[in-house]
Enzyme design. Structure first.
Site, PDB file in Angstrom:
ATOM      1  N   HIS A 156       0.601  -1.165  -0.156  1.00  0.00           N
ATOM      2  CA  HIS A 156      -0.001   0.045   0.282  1.00  0.00           C
ATOM      3  C   HIS A 156       0.840   1.282   0.129  1.00  0.00           C
ATOM      4  CE1 HIS A 156      -3.353  -2.610   1.256  1.00  0.00           C
ATOM      5  NE2 HIS A 156      -2.317  -3.191   2.070  1.00  0.00           N
ATOM      6  N   SER A 277      14.480  21.870 -16.441  1.00  0.00           N
ATOM      7  CA  SER A 277      13.256  22.692 -16.602  1.00  0.00           C
ATOM      8  C   SER A 277      13.868  24.059 -17.140  1.00  0.00           C
ATOM      9  CB  SER A 277      12.723  22.661 -15.192  1.00  0.00           C
ATOM     10  OG  SER A 277      11.721  23.889 -15.356  1.00  0.00           O
TER      11      SER A 277
END
Ligand code: ARG
Length: 459
Positions: A156, A277
């Site tokens: 999980h 970026s």
């Protein structure tokens, strides 16, 4: 417009119709397979006396010259032809004259294209197997180097129990081993030669289908001529196998992205495999992993597309089947790129073993082992589970790990605890003592790594 038919037509094909119908822009991709298929067909026509040995030799010679000229860029595949079959035949006739017109004896483009596509995908299966083998060798190396590199195992996406990096990578190794063997299975099942099926009903010429099959390295000829020209099951199987490979790469990519994040810092991707970026100067993004994850959708798309195309087609050949090509080529090229780049990315990334280990030590990853300790000291497991549950609650309040609590604190929760608890729940014990087959302990890993070594040696 250059096409192989027209005798029964009184009008020129509409240009838009011609363009819509033509496949040369993409089926040129298997020009080599088309020519090799024709060489086998012409050889067989000569051997069986359907054409003379001299004619056969002349055709084979002509085809070989076309093959080498295209390969050496001396001859360009002209886009004015309807398809690659038309280009090859027209060029052959151009080069050797009327004898070239005998090549198509006892053959239809339906069995020809069925053959070409099989030859092409068969070759590509071998290429993909090779790439998978390289990737598995990279994983194998990572496993051998990281048998004692501790990290948290998750369920999980919550820390569960400690494992090792070798163990985690080993899970993907198993997936890629299955992917590899799936490709071998598909190859075996598809490796029958459709050539000789004609348009759909075979032919009255005494073709030797065994001969062409064996010349082209098939296990034998296909057994039903209608099925031969309209079977695309092997493409569906292949695209399904490729989708599964992508799914595995995508899951792994997702983990790489998480591990490479600022929060985790388990790994650092190499500069050569990262991008920046345009606005944020600090960024180093895991674009390759993201692209591999993203391209998975495109490969699934190919699978769904061909399944849908095939579902309503009556026997035998229908032009719908021409749609099998672009999507299969694209899926194959995409998967090859993904495997190669993923391989490069993980073989250059750096592991931050300290962070992995630190992360494995918190988050109560040893809670199960603490419960097992109580069990080994006579407490029934269900009671032990609840005691450790309370212990974890207490530790969370104290902002400590279980092994940071004093023996007095431990005893206040259960008198069964003794000094040996610390050893029993240390990270080393939690990992190194798990040695059942398939577990992360070093003994268990050693056996698996040996088996993988053997597997990689034999493929
Ligand atoms: N371009 C066709 C295909 O890819 C080749 C077979 C054409 N056969 C025909 N009867 N028009 O399926």
């Amino acid at each position: 417009m250059a096409q192989l038919w027209g005798g029964r037509f009184t009008k020129e094909t509409d240009q838009l119709v011609y363009n819509f119908n033509a496949s040369i822009s993409f089926d040129q991709k298997f020009f080599a397979q088309d020519i090799k298929g024709s060489i086998a067909h012409a050889t067989m026509l000569g051997k069986t006396g359907i054409i003379t040995e001299e004619e056969s030799a002349q055709i084979v010679e002509g085809l070989k010259s076309i093959l080498s000229d295209v390969e050496n860029q001396k001859l360009e595949i002209g886009m004015q032809y309807e398809d690659i079959h038309s280009f090859v035949e027209a060029t052959l006739i151009d080069r050797i004259g009327d004898t070239g017109k005998k090549l198509h004896t006892g053959r239809s483009r339906n069995d020809q294209v069925a053959l070409d596509m099989r030859l092409y995908t068969r070759d590509e299966i071998e290429n993909i197997k090779e790439l998978l083998k390289n990737l598995m060798n990279t994983l194998h190396k990572l496993m051998k180097e990281n048998v004692h590199t501790y990290m948290p195992g998750f369920t999980h996406l919550q820390k569960a129990q400690p494992v090792t990096f070798a163990h985690h990578v080993g899970a993907y190794m198993e997936m890629f081993k299955r992917d590899y063997s799936r490709l071998c299975d598909i190859y075996e099942r598809m490796n029958y030669c459709p050539l000789g099926a004609g348009a759909l009903a075979g032919t009255t010429y005494p073709l030797d289908r065994e001969m062409t099959a064996s010349l082209l390295g098939f296990n034998g000829p296909t057994l039903n001529s209608m099925d031969s020209v309209s079977d695309r099951d092997y493409i569906i199987e292949l695209l399904s196998a490729l989708s599964t490979i992508c799914m595995h790469l995508s899951r792994f990519s997702e983990e790489i992205i998480i591990w490479n994040s600022n929060e985790y810092q388990f790994i650092e991707l190499d500069d050569a495999y990262s991008t920046g970026s345009s606005i944020m100067p600090q960024k180093k993004n895991p674009d390759i992993a993201e692209l591999v994850r993203g391209k998975t959708g495109r490969v699934y798309g190919a699978l769904i597309s061909i399944m849908t195309t095939m579902k309503g087609i009556p026997l035998a050949y229908n032009k719908d089947m021409q749609e099998d090509k672009e999507l299969t080529f694209d899926a194959i090229d995409t998967v090859k790129g993904c495997i190669a780049l993923f391989d490069g990315m993980i073989s250059t990334m750096k592991l931050n073993k300290k962070n992995m280990q630190k992360s494995a030590m918190n988050g109560f990853t040893n809670a199960t082992d603490a419960a097992d300790y109580l069990v080994k000291n006579g407490v029934p497991f269900r009671d032990a589970h609840s005691i450790i549950g309370r212990l974890v609650l207490y530790a969370i309040e104290q902002n400590k790990a279980i092994d940071e609590l004093s023996l007095d604190e431990l005893k206040s929760i259960s008198p069964v605890f003794n000094e040996d608890i610390y050893e029993a729940i240390s990270l080393e014990t939690c990992v190194e003592k798990r040695n059942t087959i398939g577990a992360p302990g070093p003994e268990a890993m050693k056996t698996v790594i040996e088996k993988n070594e053997e597997f990689l040696k034999n493929i």
